[in-house]
Design an enzyme around this catalytic site. Structure first.
Site, PDB file in Angstrom:
ATOM      1  N   ARG A 104       0.831  -1.198   0.000  1.00 43.25           N
ATOM      2  CA  ARG A 104       0.000   0.000   0.000  1.00 43.25           C
ATOM      3  C   ARG A 104       0.866   1.248   0.000  1.00 43.25           C
ATOM      4  O   ARG A 104       1.742   1.403   0.849  1.00 43.25           O
ATOM      5  CB  ARG A 104      -0.934   0.016   1.216  1.00 43.25           C
ATOM      6  CG  ARG A 104      -1.862   1.228   1.235  1.00 43.25           C
ATOM      7  CD  ARG A 104      -2.997   1.070   2.208  1.00 43.25           C
ATOM      8  NE  ARG A 104      -2.553   1.046   3.588  1.00 43.25           N
ATOM      9  CZ  ARG A 104      -3.388   1.072   4.628  1.00 43.25           C
ATOM     10  NH1 ARG A 104      -4.694   1.101   4.421  1.00 43.25           N
ATOM     11  NH2 ARG A 104      -2.929   1.044   5.852  1.00 43.25           N
ATOM     12  N   THR A 108      -1.110   7.648  -0.892  1.00 44.96           N
ATOM     13  CA  THR A 108      -2.373   7.586  -1.630  1.00 44.96           C
ATOM     14  C   THR A 108      -3.331   6.528  -1.079  1.00 44.96           C
ATOM     15  O   THR A 108      -4.518   6.533  -1.412  1.00 44.96           O
ATOM     16  CB  THR A 108      -2.109   7.266  -3.112  1.00 44.96           C
ATOM     17  OG1 THR A 108      -1.561   5.934  -3.208  1.00 44.96           O
ATOM     18  CG2 THR A 108      -1.126   8.265  -3.713  1.00 44.96           C
ATOM     19  N   ASP A 212       1.502  -8.168  10.320  1.00 50.49           N
ATOM     20  CA  ASP A 212       2.451  -8.021  11.441  1.00 50.49           C
ATOM     21  C   ASP A 212       2.071  -8.922  12.609  1.00 50.49           C
ATOM     22  O   ASP A 212       2.920  -9.559  13.228  1.00 50.49           O
ATOM     23  CB  ASP A 212       2.486  -6.573  11.909  1.00 50.49           C
ATOM     24  CG  ASP A 212       3.275  -5.667  10.976  1.00 50.49           C
ATOM     25  OD1 ASP A 212       4.039  -6.200  10.143  1.00 50.49           O
ATOM     26  OD2 ASP A 212       3.128  -4.438  11.075  1.00 50.49           O
TER      27      ASP A 212
END
Length: 218
Positions: A104, A108, A212
């Site tokens: 990602r 944006t 994560d």
């Protein structure tokens, strides 16, 4: 919300989602629970797959039954989607597994593809896009775009948590795609949450970064 949205109401699903949200759940537990939830969601998301009638001999007699008769592809979105594969395969061991990788852009919030390992022609398959979090919907939308360009006519999305914004984005672009999730949360974090230290584009209340928390890289 679309009629093609399916939110599991199973008590075990609600229990396990609560465990995932808990900050005291370590990555080993987290990863195990993701697999368990994926198996339950796989059961729900495959309820309309095609079967064929067959004859089978039991210890007592001969009878008719059903056998699975559909080619299935699992498409985990790297890296968080990897944790959902084993749960899906436990119910559909004959499924083929391919991979799409996105990261990602933090400015944006749009997905950028960096890995694509799909067969050229997928016209004979039903495909399940796997991603624990349907947040902005950008990665899921791009994955479905790619699959349809490869000839897939039947795509389903399977995830753990979804934000209303992500559901609207995916089903606005692809209303034919069924979305199967464990829960729908309130919203996405936005610029107004930045002052409190929360980056934009995360599901609220959510469970943090699913990648994560699965792989111990927080």
């Amino acid at each position: 919300m679309s009629n093609n949205l399916f939110v599991s109401g199973h008590p075990l699903v609600e229990h396990k989602i609560t465990q995932l949200r808990d900050t005291t759940t370590d990555f080993r537990q987290f990863r195990s629970i993701v697999a368990e939830l994926s198996m339950i969601l796989a059961y729900e998301a495959t309820s309309d797959l095609i079967t064929r009638r067959v004859e089978v001999k039991t210890p007592l007699t001969t009878t008719t039954g059903s056998k699975f008769d559909e080619r299935v592809g699992l498409v985990p979105i790297l890296r968080a989607g990897l944790g959902m594969v084993d749960g899906m395969l436990s119910l559909i061991p004959q499924a083929e597994v391919w991979h799409l990788g996105f990261y990602r852009d933090e400015e944006t919030l749009q997905p950028v593809i960096y890995y694509n390992k799909l067969p050229e022609d997928l016209s004979t398959h039903t495909c399940f896009v796997l991603d624990p979090m349907l947040a902005t919907g950008g990665s899921a939308l791009m994955a479905v775009d790619i699959l349809k360009r490869r000839g897939v006519t039947r795509v389903k999305f399977v995830g753990l948590l979804a934000a209303p914004e992500g559901i609207d984005a995916l089903q606005g672009a692809h209303p034919d795609v069924a979305v199967h999730v464990a829960a729908v949360d309130d919203r996405l974090t936005n610029a107004g949450d930045a002052a409190a230290g929360f980056p934009p584009g995360f599901i609220w209340p959510g469970l943090g970064d699913a990648g994560d928390r699965q792989f111990g890289t927080r």
